[in-house]
Enzyme design. Structure first.
Site, PDB file in Angstrom:
ATOM      1  N   ASN A  69       0.833  -1.190   0.000  1.00 36.02           N
ATOM      2  CA  ASN A  69       0.000   0.000   0.000  1.00 36.02           C
ATOM      3  C   ASN A  69       0.877   1.254   0.000  1.00 36.02           C
ATOM      4  O   ASN A  69       1.997   1.227  -0.500  1.00 36.02           O
ATOM      5  CB  ASN A  69      -0.971  -0.032   1.182  1.00 36.02           C
ATOM      6  CG  ASN A  69      -2.337   0.521   0.823  1.00 36.02           C
ATOM      7  OD1 ASN A  69      -2.451   1.624   0.309  1.00 36.02           O
ATOM      8  ND2 ASN A  69      -3.366  -0.252   1.096  1.00 36.02           N
ATOM      9  N   ARG A  70       0.410   2.332   0.612  1.00 37.53           N
ATOM     10  CA  ARG A  70       1.071   3.622   0.460  1.00 37.53           C
ATOM     11  C   ARG A  70       1.663   4.143   1.764  1.00 37.53           C
ATOM     12  O   ARG A  70       1.119   3.904   2.842  1.00 37.53           O
ATOM     13  CB  ARG A  70       0.069   4.643  -0.098  1.00 37.53           C
ATOM     14  CG  ARG A  70      -0.366   4.308  -1.511  1.00 37.53           C
ATOM     15  CD  ARG A  70      -1.556   5.136  -1.961  1.00 37.53           C
ATOM     16  NE  ARG A  70      -1.837   4.866  -3.358  1.00 37.53           N
ATOM     17  CZ  ARG A  70      -2.645   3.884  -3.793  1.00 37.53           C
ATOM     18  NH1 ARG A  70      -3.247   3.084  -2.910  1.00 37.53           N
ATOM     19  NH2 ARG A  70      -2.850   3.702  -5.081  1.00 37.53           N
ATOM     20  N   HIS A  96       3.755   0.173  -2.492  1.00 36.90           N
ATOM     21  CA  HIS A  96       4.170  -1.233  -2.512  1.00 36.90           C
ATOM     22  C   HIS A  96       5.689  -1.408  -2.432  1.00 36.90           C
ATOM     23  O   HIS A  96       6.274  -2.255  -3.110  1.00 36.90           O
ATOM     24  CB  HIS A  96       3.625  -1.923  -3.755  1.00 36.90           C
ATOM     25  CG  HIS A  96       2.131  -2.002  -3.816  1.00 36.90           C
ATOM     26  ND1 HIS A  96       1.339  -2.150  -2.687  1.00 36.90           N
ATOM     27  CD2 HIS A  96       1.256  -1.939  -4.869  1.00 36.90           C
ATOM     28  CE1 HIS A  96       0.069  -2.190  -3.043  1.00 36.90           C
ATOM     29  NE2 HIS A  96      -0.009  -2.058  -4.343  1.00 36.90           N
ATOM     30  N   HIS A 167      -1.095  -9.642  -3.709  1.00 40.49           N
ATOM     31  CA  HIS A 167      -1.838  -8.675  -4.520  1.00 40.49           C
ATOM     32  C   HIS A 167      -2.532  -9.370  -5.697  1.00 40.49           C
ATOM     33  O   HIS A 167      -2.372  -8.975  -6.848  1.00 40.49           O
ATOM     34  CB  HIS A 167      -0.885  -7.583  -5.014  1.00 40.49           C
ATOM     35  CG  HIS A 167      -1.557  -6.321  -5.458  1.00 40.49           C
ATOM     36  ND1 HIS A 167      -2.316  -6.239  -6.592  1.00 40.49           N
ATOM     37  CD2 HIS A 167      -1.563  -5.086  -4.917  1.00 40.49           C
ATOM     38  CE1 HIS A 167      -2.756  -4.999  -6.742  1.00 40.49           C
ATOM     39  NE2 HIS A 167      -2.319  -4.280  -5.729  1.00 40.49           N
ATOM     40  N   TYR A 169      -5.674 -10.471  -8.106  1.00 40.24           N
ATOM     41  CA  TYR A 169      -6.978  -9.971  -8.589  1.00 40.24           C
ATOM     42  C   TYR A 169      -7.880 -11.174  -8.870  1.00 40.24           C
ATOM     43  O   TYR A 169      -7.554 -12.019  -9.703  1.00 40.24           O
ATOM     44  CB  TYR A 169      -6.812  -9.189  -9.888  1.00 40.24           C
ATOM     45  CG  TYR A 169      -6.218  -7.812  -9.764  1.00 40.24           C
ATOM     46  CD1 TYR A 169      -7.033  -6.690  -9.640  1.00 40.24           C
ATOM     47  CD2 TYR A 169      -4.846  -7.625  -9.804  1.00 40.24           C
ATOM     48  CE1 TYR A 169      -6.493  -5.411  -9.554  1.00 40.24           C
ATOM     49  CE2 TYR A 169      -4.297  -6.346  -9.716  1.00 40.24           C
ATOM     50  CZ  TYR A 169      -5.132  -5.249  -9.598  1.00 40.24           C
ATOM     51  OH  TYR A 169      -4.581  -3.993  -9.517  1.00 40.24           O
ATOM     52  N   ASP A 224     -11.387   1.456  -3.454  1.00 43.30           N
ATOM     53  CA  ASP A 224      -9.951   1.243  -3.237  1.00 43.30           C
ATOM     54  C   ASP A 224      -9.640   1.693  -1.821  1.00 43.30           C
ATOM     55  O   ASP A 224      -8.986   2.709  -1.600  1.00 43.30           O
ATOM     56  CB  ASP A 224      -9.117   2.017  -4.258  1.00 43.30           C
ATOM     57  CG  ASP A 224      -7.633   1.634  -4.216  1.00 43.30           C
ATOM     58  OD1 ASP A 224      -7.285   0.702  -3.468  1.00 43.30           O
ATOM     59  OD2 ASP A 224      -6.831   2.272  -4.914  1.00 43.30           O
ATOM     60  N   GLN A 259      -7.274  -4.395   2.239  1.00 46.89           N
ATOM     61  CA  GLN A 259      -7.435  -3.450   1.147  1.00 46.89           C
ATOM     62  C   GLN A 259      -8.215  -4.132   0.035  1.00 46.89           C
ATOM     63  O   GLN A 259      -7.867  -5.244  -0.399  1.00 46.89           O
ATOM     64  CB  GLN A 259      -6.079  -2.983   0.624  1.00 46.89           C
ATOM     65  CG  GLN A 259      -6.152  -1.876  -0.424  1.00 46.89           C
ATOM     66  CD  GLN A 259      -6.392  -0.507   0.173  1.00 46.89           C
ATOM     67  OE1 GLN A 259      -6.263  -0.322   1.388  1.00 46.89           O
ATOM     68  NE2 GLN A 259      -6.736   0.466  -0.652  1.00 46.89           N
ATOM     69  N   GLU A 288      -6.472  -7.758  -0.596  1.00 42.54           N
ATOM     70  CA  GLU A 288      -5.116  -7.710  -0.072  1.00 42.54           C
ATOM     71  C   GLU A 288      -5.087  -7.636   1.463  1.00 42.54           C
ATOM     72  O   GLU A 288      -5.148  -6.554   2.042  1.00 42.54           O
ATOM     73  CB  GLU A 288      -4.388  -6.492  -0.634  1.00 42.54           C
ATOM     74  CG  GLU A 288      -4.482  -6.321  -2.142  1.00 42.54           C
ATOM     75  CD  GLU A 288      -4.103  -4.920  -2.565  1.00 42.54           C
ATOM     76  OE1 GLU A 288      -3.015  -4.441  -2.165  1.00 42.54           O
ATOM     77  OE2 GLU A 288      -4.902  -4.287  -3.286  1.00 42.54           O
TER      78      GLU A 288
END
Length: 324
Positions: A69-70, A96, A167, A169, A224, A259, A288
């Site tokens: 993440n950030r 990331h 991560h 999808y 998100d 997330q 995530e």
């Protein structure tokens, strides 16, 4: 043999058990395919082309870190020392783990059997601005029920921060978008974010908002956000269900946060996915498990600290079953 951007060989491993099959490649320790016997399409977004992962499929199915993440403004303080990180997202945030994070490195396959594979990576002190020599492993395994187990462990020789995430999808019905999915998340709170997708502060109640998934609902196409599952990492427990008319995905995890990104910006052209065409907007849902985003800058969040001598362990179980 295929080689990665650093010139080392790319390895691909296929594992199978319980009617499920998964394919993992060493670049990013990425899950590139997941199939269920009797279902004619892949259940995760992916490609057989490494070049796709060097471009628009960056992070697809990868293990990301050292901090997923950030991190706001690419800055944090560890053991009283300010750290300046690689600002790889719009020159502002660290995403990331930066441009040389776990998802953009070639891992080593250390063990492989018919049902599981283990990969490892050494992240040297100072790479991307993160302190400490960090050694990380991931084990992908399929249990007898065909569920995918993702186990991540790590340790460091210096105090650091460590918050990796898988991560992947997910897309369960093989169509162009996930608009026919329904999702349930066992969370009472979420983290509002600013324009840079950085948490604004304390968690907010989900009641009365579009983030309330305590009852099954169609995922919002612009989602998100981090859902606050607990105030600390804990034992494995159920946290999410994603379902279509035919299939159901149940996630259990040890993590304090989840997330969920519904892929509003997905566009993998010119690279095709498993269905033979590029993936487009909302083609899959990134699910995530992790500690809450920007945790190093929020003392009141679940801690992402990793001390020398500690062994970090994260476990998640993704179980896909047929409903009919």
């Amino acid at each position: 043999m295929e080689t990665t951007p650093d010139g080392t060989p790319l390895h691909r491993v296929t594992i199978a058990n319980g009617g499920a099959k998964a394919r993992i490649m060493s670049w990013g320790a990425s899950l590139t395919d997941f199939r269920l016997e009797g279902v004619g399409h892949a259940l995760v977004l992916g490609s057989d082309d490494l070049d796709a992962y060097l471009g628009p499929m960056l992070y697809y199915g990868a293990i990301v870190g050292p901090v997923a993440n950030r991190i706001a403004n690419g800055r944090m303080t560890v053991a009283g020392t300010p750290c300046t990180l690689d600002r790889n997202e719009n020159g502002i945030t660290t995403l990331h783990g930066g441009g040389q994070g776990f998802g953009q490195r070639n891992w080593t396959v250390t063990q492989a059997t018919a049902t599981e594979v283990t990969l490892s990576l050494h992240h040297p002190d100072g790479l991307g601005g993160f302190p400490g020599n960090i050694d990380v492993t991931v084990r992908y395994a399929l249990d007898d029920a065909g569920a995918l187990i993702v186990e991540i462990t790590g340790q460091s020789d210096r105090e650091t921060v460590f918050n990796p995430a898988f991560h992947g999808y997910w897309a369960l019905d093989g169509t162009a978008d996930v608009g026919h999915h329904r999702m349930t998340i066992l969370a009472e709170r979420y983290l509002p974010v600013d324009a840079a997708m950085i948490p604004c502060g304390a968690p907010a109640p989900i009641a009365g908002t579009i983030y309330d998934y305590r009852s099954a609902a169609t995922p919002d196409p612009a989602l998100d956000h981090n859902f606050c599952l607990s105030d600390a990492r804990t034992d494995m427990r159920p946290v999410l269900t994603l379902e279509t008319d035919r299939l159901r995905l149940d996630l259990s995890t040890t993590e304090a946060g989840l997330q969920v990104y519904t892929g509003a910006t997905i566009d993998t052209a010119p690279f095709s996915g498993h269905g033979g065409a590029p993936y487009t907007r909302n083609a899959g849902i990134a699910i995530e498990p992790q500690v809450w985003p920007d945790a190093p800058n929020h003392p009141d969040y679940p801690s992402a600290a990793l001390l020398p001598g500690q062994i970090y362990r994260q476990v998640s179980r993704f179980a896909v079953t047929r409903k009919t």
